[in-house]
Design a protein around this motif. Sequence first.
Motif, PDB file in Angstrom:
ATOM      1  N   ALA A   1       0.801  -1.229   0.000  1.00  0.00           N
ATOM      2  CA  ALA A   1       0.000   0.000   0.000  1.00  0.00           C
ATOM      3  C   ALA A   1       0.828   1.271   0.000  1.00  0.00           C
ATOM      4  O   ALA A   1       0.276   2.365  -0.087  1.00  0.00           O
ATOM      5  N   GLY A   2       2.166   1.149   0.097  1.00  0.00           N
ATOM      6  CA  GLY A   2       3.001   2.338   0.192  1.00  0.00           C
ATOM      7  C   GLY A   2       2.893   2.979   1.563  1.00  0.00           C
ATOM      8  O   GLY A   2       2.063   2.587   2.397  1.00  0.00           O
ATOM      9  N   GLY A   3       3.732   3.971   1.787  1.00  0.00           N
ATOM     10  CA  GLY A   3       3.765   4.602   3.095  1.00  0.00           C
ATOM     11  C   GLY A   3       2.462   5.274   3.467  1.00  0.00           C
ATOM     12  O   GLY A   3       1.953   5.111   4.584  1.00  0.00           O
ATOM     13  N   LYS A   4       1.879   6.014   2.535  1.00  0.00           N
ATOM     14  CA  LYS A   4       0.644   6.748   2.809  1.00  0.00           C
ATOM     15  C   LYS A   4      -0.515   5.787   3.035  1.00  0.00           C
ATOM     16  O   LYS A   4      -1.279   5.919   3.999  1.00  0.00           O
TER      17      LYS A   4
ATOM     18  N   CYS B   1       6.347   3.050  -1.986  1.00  0.00           N
ATOM     19  CA  CYS B   1       6.609   2.017  -0.969  1.00  0.00           C
ATOM     20  C   CYS B   1       7.808   2.359  -0.102  1.00  0.00           C
ATOM     21  O   CYS B   1       7.895   1.904   1.033  1.00  0.00           O
ATOM     22  N   ALA B   2       8.732   3.150  -0.615  1.00  0.00           N
ATOM     23  CA  ALA B   2       9.865   3.595   0.198  1.00  0.00           C
ATOM     24  C   ALA B   2       9.527   4.874   0.949  1.00  0.00           C
ATOM     25  O   ALA B   2      10.316   5.375   1.727  1.00  0.00           O
ATOM     26  N   GLU B   3       8.321   5.377   0.707  1.00  0.00           N
ATOM     27  CA  GLU B   3       7.914   6.677   1.224  1.00  0.00           C
ATOM     28  C   GLU B   3       7.820   6.674   2.740  1.00  0.00           C
ATOM     29  O   GLU B   3       7.401   5.708   3.355  1.00  0.00           O
ATOM     30  N   ASP B   4       8.211   7.809   3.326  1.00  0.00           N
ATOM     31  CA  ASP B   4       8.000   8.047   4.743  1.00  0.00           C
ATOM     32  C   ASP B   4       8.677   7.018   5.621  1.00  0.00           C
ATOM     33  O   ASP B   4       8.196   6.674   6.697  1.00  0.00           O
TER      34      ASP B   4
END
Length: 281
Positions: free
Chosen positions: A26-29, A110-113
Amino acid sequence: MSQGRATQQQAILWFDEAACSDVHQAGGKGASLAAMTARGLPVPPGFVIPAFVLEQAVDRERLLALVLEQRHAEAQALVRQAEPPREAIVAAYERLAPDHGRVAVRSSACAEDSEAASYAGQQETYLNVSGPDEVCRRVVDCWASFFSERALFYRARKGSLHDLRMAVVVQKMLQPEKAGVLFTVDPVNRRRDRLIIEAVFGLGEQIVSGEVTPDHYVVDRAGNVKREQIVAQRVLTEEEIRRLTGLGLQLMEMFGQPQDIEWAIEGGQLYLLQSRPITTL
């Protein structure tokens, strides 16, 4: 990409599904919103198009080659030719907004946050999106934004250019009377006994874009205002500041580190739109 292939791997994840809390899908968000939803926190409903869908929708090896050479324009052109799983997205959108109401379509890397780097602002967000055709188009636009010149430049230094995973969040759009951001510590003065709240009338994106100068409140952990800068008409009441403070501290405890939170108030109800770690302390 075949519609069936994405559907078999579940091309839509709702915030209240356990799999949506997996940052790799789902990625970071998206994972943050799912985690908050699972805790019963006030999050507007929504769903995620998981990260694998982008990789299946394009020629992955060709895209990776373009990315590694930082040929951003060609990479974006390739992504814009991709076909999203339209049937699944339209069905989910019509369930979320049966009257074809407005939604926000947000990139969720996905690497976010992560603790090492914040990717905030590197990819696009689209507000007030209405209708199935526009939703599908904005999903592809979010994918393409992951390969902009700025995004590749940033990832080359902070992340990995080999990472092609990009999820997309579709969330019911609020029409708030008030909105803003909340930092659960003072990131400028590095004070962990203070929280910073910025607030405007209307949409909080006005703060990010610099369109409007927000009210600025410095509060302690009990929600008492220690210092404030009011631009014109005061935006937040003392009670709203206390409620925001309480939710902010709850999120900091839940995620185990200081948080940068987007919030909104619609019809007197406080909603959480996003929470990500503060990586600059």
